[in-house]
Write a protein that holds these residues in place. Structure first.
Motif, PDB file in Angstrom:
ATOM      1  N   MET A  70       0.858  -1.180   0.000  1.00 44.14           N
ATOM      2  CA  MET A  70       0.000   0.000   0.000  1.00 44.14           C
ATOM      3  C   MET A  70       0.903   1.242   0.000  1.00 44.14           C
ATOM      4  SD  MET A  70      -2.949   1.113   2.755  1.00 44.14           S
ATOM      5  CE  MET A  70      -4.315   0.220   2.067  1.00 44.14           C
ATOM      6  N   THR A  71       0.655   2.159  -0.927  1.00 46.94           N
ATOM      7  CA  THR A  71       1.454   3.379  -1.008  1.00 46.94           C
ATOM      8  C   THR A  71       1.041   4.367   0.080  1.00 46.94           C
ATOM      9  OG1 THR A  71      -0.051   4.569  -2.469  1.00 46.94           O
ATOM     10  CG2 THR A  71       1.587   3.116  -3.523  1.00 46.94           C
ATOM     11  N   LYS A  72       1.846   5.401   0.258  1.00 43.65           N
ATOM     12  CA  LYS A  72       1.488   6.456   1.204  1.00 43.65           C
ATOM     13  C   LYS A  72       0.188   7.132   0.778  1.00 43.65           C
ATOM     14  CE  LYS A  72       6.109   7.610   2.818  1.00 43.65           C
ATOM     15  NZ  LYS A  72       7.101   8.684   2.960  1.00 43.65           N
ATOM     16  N   GLY A  73       0.023   7.320  -0.531  1.00 41.05           N
ATOM     17  CA  GLY A  73      -1.212   7.905  -1.038  1.00 41.05           C
ATOM     18  C   GLY A  73      -2.423   7.042  -0.735  1.00 41.05           C
ATOM     19  N   ASP A  74      -2.266   5.721  -0.887  1.00 37.59           N
ATOM     20  CA  ASP A  74      -3.362   4.804  -0.561  1.00 37.59           C
ATOM     21  C   ASP A  74      -3.725   4.899   0.917  1.00 37.59           C
ATOM     22  OD1 ASP A  74      -3.443   3.811  -3.189  1.00 37.59           O
ATOM     23  OD2 ASP A  74      -2.097   2.128  -2.714  1.00 37.59           O
ATOM     24  N   ARG A 110      -1.208  12.458   8.148  1.00 41.79           N
ATOM     25  CA  ARG A 110      -0.622  11.687   9.267  1.00 41.79           C
ATOM     26  C   ARG A 110      -0.626  10.192   8.946  1.00 41.79           C
ATOM     27  NH1 ARG A 110      -3.005  15.533  12.818  1.00 41.79           N
ATOM     28  NH2 ARG A 110      -4.858  14.260  12.977  1.00 41.79           N
ATOM     29  N   ALA A 111      -1.671   9.713   8.292  1.00 43.86           N
ATOM     30  CA  ALA A 111      -1.733   8.288   7.936  1.00 43.86           C
ATOM     31  C   ALA A 111      -0.621   7.912   6.961  1.00 43.86           C
ATOM     32  CB  ALA A 111      -3.095   7.958   7.333  1.00 43.86           C
ATOM     33  N   ALA A 112      -0.135   8.899   6.223  1.00 44.96           N
ATOM     34  CA  ALA A 112       0.944   8.660   5.277  1.00 44.96           C
ATOM     35  C   ALA A 112       2.327   8.898   5.891  1.00 44.96           C
ATOM     36  CB  ALA A 112       0.760   9.567   4.059  1.00 44.96           C
ATOM     37  N   GLY A 113       2.365   9.236   7.182  1.00 47.30           N
ATOM     38  CA  GLY A 113       3.640   9.353   7.872  1.00 47.30           C
ATOM     39  C   GLY A 113       4.056  10.728   8.325  1.00 47.30           C
ATOM     40  N   TYR A 114       3.234  11.735   8.118  1.00 54.02           N
ATOM     41  CA  TYR A 114       3.565  13.079   8.585  1.00 54.02           C
ATOM     42  C   TYR A 114       3.069  13.257  10.002  1.00 54.02           C
ATOM     43  CZ  TYR A 114       4.924  14.373   3.907  1.00 54.02           C
ATOM     44  OH  TYR A 114       5.566  14.437   2.711  1.00 54.02           O
ATOM     45  N   GLU A 115       3.921  13.788  10.876  1.00 52.76           N
ATOM     46  CA  GLU A 115       3.520  13.943  12.275  1.00 52.76           C
ATOM     47  C   GLU A 115       2.561  15.097  12.482  1.00 52.76           C
ATOM     48  OE1 GLU A 115       6.318  13.597  15.353  1.00 52.76           O
ATOM     49  OE2 GLU A 115       7.426  12.024  14.339  1.00 52.76           O
ATOM     50  N   ASP A 149      -0.104  16.954  -9.655  1.00 53.45           N
ATOM     51  CA  ASP A 149      -1.249  17.233 -10.531  1.00 53.45           C
ATOM     52  C   ASP A 149      -2.597  16.948  -9.866  1.00 53.45           C
ATOM     53  OD1 ASP A 149      -1.391  14.452 -10.503  1.00 53.45           O
ATOM     54  OD2 ASP A 149      -0.788  14.228 -12.591  1.00 53.45           O
ATOM     55  N   GLY A 150      -2.602  16.310  -8.703  1.00 58.56           N
ATOM     56  CA  GLY A 150      -3.848  16.066  -7.972  1.00 58.56           C
ATOM     57  C   GLY A 150      -4.691  14.930  -8.496  1.00 58.56           C
ATOM     58  N   ARG A 151      -4.108  14.034  -9.242  1.00 62.78           N
ATOM     59  CA  ARG A 151      -4.896  12.968  -9.883  1.00 62.78           C
ATOM     60  C   ARG A 151      -4.826  11.610  -9.198  1.00 62.78           C
ATOM     61  NH1 ARG A 151      -4.281  14.227 -16.286  1.00 62.78           N
ATOM     62  NH2 ARG A 151      -4.756  16.435 -16.085  1.00 62.78           N
ATOM     63  N   ARG A 152      -3.960  11.460  -8.191  1.00 58.56           N
ATOM     64  CA  ARG A 152      -3.815  10.153  -7.540  1.00 58.56           C
ATOM     65  C   ARG A 152      -4.485  10.118  -6.188  1.00 58.56           C
ATOM     66  NH1 ARG A 152       2.472   9.030  -8.438  1.00 58.56           N
ATOM     67  NH2 ARG A 152       2.268   8.422  -6.282  1.00 58.56           N
ATOM     68  N   ALA A 153      -4.918   8.930  -5.815  1.00 58.36           N
ATOM     69  CA  ALA A 153      -5.531   8.736  -4.498  1.00 58.36           C
ATOM     70  C   ALA A 153      -4.560   9.202  -3.422  1.00 58.36           C
ATOM     71  CB  ALA A 153      -5.893   7.272  -4.292  1.00 58.36           C
ATOM     72  N   GLY A 154      -5.097   9.959  -2.463  1.00 56.99           N
ATOM     73  CA  GLY A 154      -4.301  10.477  -1.365  1.00 56.99           C
ATOM     74  C   GLY A 154      -3.791  11.879  -1.585  1.00 56.99           C
ATOM     75  N   ASP A 155      -3.890  12.390  -2.813  1.00 55.32           N
ATOM     76  CA  ASP A 155      -3.463  13.770  -3.063  1.00 55.32           C
ATOM     77  C   ASP A 155      -4.371  14.728  -2.297  1.00 55.32           C
ATOM     78  OD1 ASP A 155      -1.544  12.766  -4.765  1.00 55.32           O
ATOM     79  OD2 ASP A 155      -2.490  13.495  -6.605  1.00 55.32           O
TER      80      ASP A 155
END
Length: 128
Positions: free
Chosen positions: A1-5, A41-46, A71-77
């Motif tokens: 699972m990516t950070k964006g996911d 935060r779920a993607a790792g930012y405190e 570009d704002g086109r991917r999940a999590g952007d």
């Protein structure tokens, strides 16, 4: 699972949470900035969101908190949308649409399809 996911999944998990201005805790309520913070935060930012932001003037800047312009086109952007000439709004992209804290609905909702507002800027969590 990516950070964006992970960011998109965290935003989706907030669907139904009540809208609270300046809300930062899903247990108490969220606004659009709080939702963006939960996703990041779920993607790792405190602490990805400054507490002294100004959405009415469009001054919020994802790069200032370590996100990468995209570009704002991917999940999590994280999307900065122009909802009126004097106000912007944050939303999180999902594979099906966007998740945002809807003041009219008084809760966090997921909208299918494209953003109903023009997207002025978008950021992605670093490393995706």
């Amino acid at each position: 699972m990516t950070k964006g996911d992970r960011a998109a999944a965290a935003a989706r998990a907030c669907v139904g949470v009540r809208f609270v201005a300046q809300g930062r805790d899903p247990a108490r309520g969220l606004d659009c900035v709080g939702l963006a913070a939960v996703a990041a935060r779920a993607a790792g930012y405190e602490e990805p969101v400054p507490r002294d932001y100004a959405l009415r003037t469009g001054a919020w800047d994802g790069e200032a908190v370590g996100l990468v312009r995209c570009d704002g086109r991917r999940a999590g952007d994280i999307l900065l949308c122009r909802v009126s000439p004097t106000q912007v709004h944050l939303a999180v992209r999902t594979d099906a649409g966007i998740v945002h804290a809807d003041v009219a609905a008084r809760r966090v909702v997921e909208r299918p399809g494209a953003s109903p507002w023009p997207i002025e800027r978008a950021w992605r969590v670093e490393g995706d």
